[in-house]
Design a protein around this motif. Sequence first.
Motif, PDB file in Angstrom:
ATOM      1  N   ARG A 291      45.654  43.256  53.030  1.00 30.89           N
ATOM      2  CA  ARG A 291      45.739  43.571  51.603  1.00 30.89           C
ATOM      3  C   ARG A 291      45.589  45.078  51.357  1.00 30.89           C
TER       4      ARG A 291
ATOM      5  N   ARG B  54      36.191  38.614  45.751  1.00 28.20           N
ATOM      6  CA  ARG B  54      37.393  37.793  45.667  1.00 28.20           C
ATOM      7  C   ARG B  54      38.592  38.527  45.091  1.00 28.20           C
ATOM      8  N   THR B  55      38.373  39.526  44.256  1.00 27.13           N
ATOM      9  CA  THR B  55      39.548  40.182  43.688  1.00 27.13           C
ATOM     10  C   THR B  55      40.179  41.091  44.739  1.00 27.13           C
ATOM     11  N   SER B  56      41.454  41.392  44.514  1.00 25.96           N
ATOM     12  CA  SER B  56      42.147  42.201  45.515  1.00 25.96           C
ATOM     13  C   SER B  56      41.636  43.637  45.492  1.00 25.96           C
ATOM     14  N   TYR B  57      41.221  44.135  44.316  1.00 26.68           N
ATOM     15  CA  TYR B  57      40.706  45.497  44.303  1.00 26.68           C
ATOM     16  C   TYR B  57      39.291  45.568  44.880  1.00 26.68           C
TER      17      TYR B  57
ATOM     18  N   LEU C 140      50.117  43.024  47.246  1.00 24.89           N
ATOM     19  CA  LEU C 140      49.442  41.733  47.398  1.00 24.89           C
ATOM     20  C   LEU C 140      48.355  41.609  46.339  1.00 24.89           C
ATOM     21  N   THR C 141      48.744  41.146  45.162  1.00 20.45           N
ATOM     22  CA  THR C 141      47.749  40.943  44.110  1.00 20.45           C
ATOM     23  C   THR C 141      47.913  39.531  43.581  1.00 20.45           C
TER      24      THR C 141
ATOM     25  N   TRP D  34      46.090  36.074  46.296  1.00 15.94           N
ATOM     26  CA  TRP D  34      46.411  37.181  47.210  1.00 15.94           C
ATOM     27  C   TRP D  34      45.823  36.940  48.589  1.00 15.94           C
ATOM     28  N   ARG D  35      44.667  36.265  48.660  1.00 12.61           N
ATOM     29  CA  ARG D  35      44.063  36.051  49.972  1.00 12.61           C
ATOM     30  C   ARG D  35      44.957  35.166  50.831  1.00 12.61           C
TER      31      ARG D  35
ATOM     32  N   PHE E 108      32.761  37.212  42.320  1.00 17.79           N
ATOM     33  CA  PHE E 108      34.202  37.149  42.090  1.00 17.79           C
ATOM     34  C   PHE E 108      34.791  38.562  42.044  1.00 17.79           C
TER      35      PHE E 108
END
Lengths: 328, 491
Positions: free
Chosen positions: B105, A192-195, B111-112, B116-117, A188
């Motif tokens: 992204r 999966r996280t944006s960072y 885009l958070t 976000w995906r 995750f």
Amino acid sequence: MTAKSIVAARPAFMPFGKTDSPRLLRALLPALSLVLVLLAIAWLNQRAISYFGFTLMLNLAIPIALATVAQMFIITGNDLDLSIGAFVGFVGCVTATWLRDTPILGTLTLLGCVGVYAALGALIYWRNLPSIVVTLGMNFVWQGLAVLLLPKPGGRAPDWLLASMSAKPPLVPFPVLAALIIAAVTYFGLMRTSYGAILRGSGGNAAAIGRAGWSLLKAKIVLYACAGLFGVLSGLSLIGITTSGDANIGNGYTLLSIAGVILGGGEFVGGRVSPIGAVIGALTLALAASPLLTFMHLPPDWQVAANGAILIVVLAARALISRREVEQ
Amino acid sequence: MTLEESDIVRLGGVEKHFGAVRALDGVDLTVRSGECLSLVGHNGAGKSTLMHILAGTVAADRGRVVIGGDEQSVYSPARAKQLGIRCVFQELSLCPNLTVAENARVFHPALTGLNWRRKAGALITSKLDEIFPGHGVGPSDLIQDLPIARRQMVEVARAFTATDEPVRLVILDEPTSSLDSHTAGQLLAFMRRAVADGISCIFISHLLGEVLQNSDRIVVMRDGRTIAADRAEAFDRNRLVATMGGSEPRPTEANASDRLARGKTRLHVRARPRQQGGSTDLVAHEGEIIGLAGLAGHGQTELLLTIFAAATRQCPGVAVNATVALVAGDRQADGIFPLWSIAENIGICSLRKLRQGALISRRLEDKLANFWRDRIKIRTPDIHNNILSLSGGNQQKALFARALGSEARIVLMDDPMRGVDIGTKLEVYDLIREEARGGRTFIWYTTETDELKKCDHVYVFRNGAIVADLARDELTEEKVIQSSFVGADPR
């Protein structure tokens, strides 16, 4: 049909990515090798496949899996950590002494360790140093500190740690549960996280990440700090299982962790890693090393060779699949 | 920015030096809002450096950078993005290990959140749909799995997506060089629509037709300076070429009598693409220039690679009876050794004749490199400089020198003129013809019709198979386009 025309014929949206067979096969390869090792064990000794059997066989896999995940964070950024084994050993020594006797000092030391990792990441980025050289040096530093702290094996794990590592959850053996949690959390966090996308991107094309306005320094620090955190967890869990400390306890972990990442489908460069694969790779190595050999009545001296053999077989299979992928 | 301010960018006296090389030597440039400004010039004229300065990735040594009416003293990629400046760089700036959505992204810090995906996927897909209808790119495709043309499409679409920061100026540096004519047309049409909506574009291209047709204003650069700026209507092809300082366009068609009659010389290559159903083979005789045409990614490169492999080991359906060298199309990935000098990069295919005992002779290597530097006019003060010190076009020349300097009798070319300036092109065309006359065979995949006209024989590809077989005098652009498209999958 070429691979390109297959792509063209595909509908525009597919939630699970590609489904062409070599790619899928490649993704499943780590799991497949684990299943093979499990089948071999089941065939040699059926009683091993039980709640109690798994608890015993996979106990030592938890620290290996955690160290592998630590290594994976470093490899994500195109680096390599040659000090993770000695680091785990040092954390183990701190755990068996200070963390039990003076918990505050112990906790601060462990937090400081994570800080040192973060600082190493910053140093490597700032000075553009090769990570292999820096971590090779740190390998000796950690080892020396561990020997200073615990010149001969001894000490004792804190009771809370002993209790938590010998937990007996219903139905699912503790090591299996722990592996699932480790895999889920890191999957995750990184996938999966944006960072997480930025972190992986910094390994794939650092210039592009920089141009998009992200701090590469921060990405490197985060990756190294994560590695430090999982290294600490690895040391803690290792001492929780072995109950006492030893400065050399983690020495084999450096190569095991690298092998686990690669076995799990990761690559040394390009930010291509798989958290779930890494955990599976660590489990495979842990199982294939001692339990399988014991059941085959082979001496434990062959452990390292067995690990090497598995690695070569799996990587060869991967190369074959990749070639098919290209040819298709 | 004040509302009446109509200039998005004003550069004054911008200079940039890389060591002894003067990349920019006092450039003045103004971009108005809602205009498409084209920038043309030889490779090495400083266009790319100028764009890097605008994008904030390279800092100017001297000069004023005024954006949106405010002088920028501390300028960075992040600042450029805030001001609404987007850049599609010549070398792709996508992360190959990430998906299309994840790359979107990377571009948009806004885009958070948990979904976000989905947001990133929707953002990039809708823009791709808008620019390249029928693009065939999914948001969860990994970039590394996409062919170069689709990567370029993603990169272009990403530059036009907007979240919290506005899009005010998009710099397109050779955006059409790896696209086939159909997708390039889609892109250019979109660019005009975007300009009509008030977005400014800086368009860099070596295809002068594209430049003349699609820009409002044209600025010509030479030797790190802007030397001409005028409305697009004021230019025509000849004036552009003359201003750039390139060679005058010459009658490029060789006389028919100049060329050998087909099939009179020894057979060099006979190859059949794997997807080929019928009986059409690709045939190349000694001294011929064979063109491979069709839309990008329809099996031309694969066939070249098969022929290359067949020179050293048995391949079903392919017969090659001479030594082969390949000039790669994607020079960053397949062509240059980035850590080596120019001389080492040229000599690598000729090691056998550069050997002295067990060692490579420095003297022979330098001799070879110097010979080709003079012959093909690689612009460098010293062939021992790193290959990356050359501009893109000159790097490509070094790759030509590598192939032509080797003993190979067959030279395979995988669209090597992508993004190369017209002066370099004309020089290389002459060289190819000369070498062909000397008995070398060329098999040349190209996306430019002008280049096909330089071939003795052209095979048109569609879906991995040869669909048309045209001799030089039968070749017309209509025929090639017709063969490439008729019956093709709707793309």
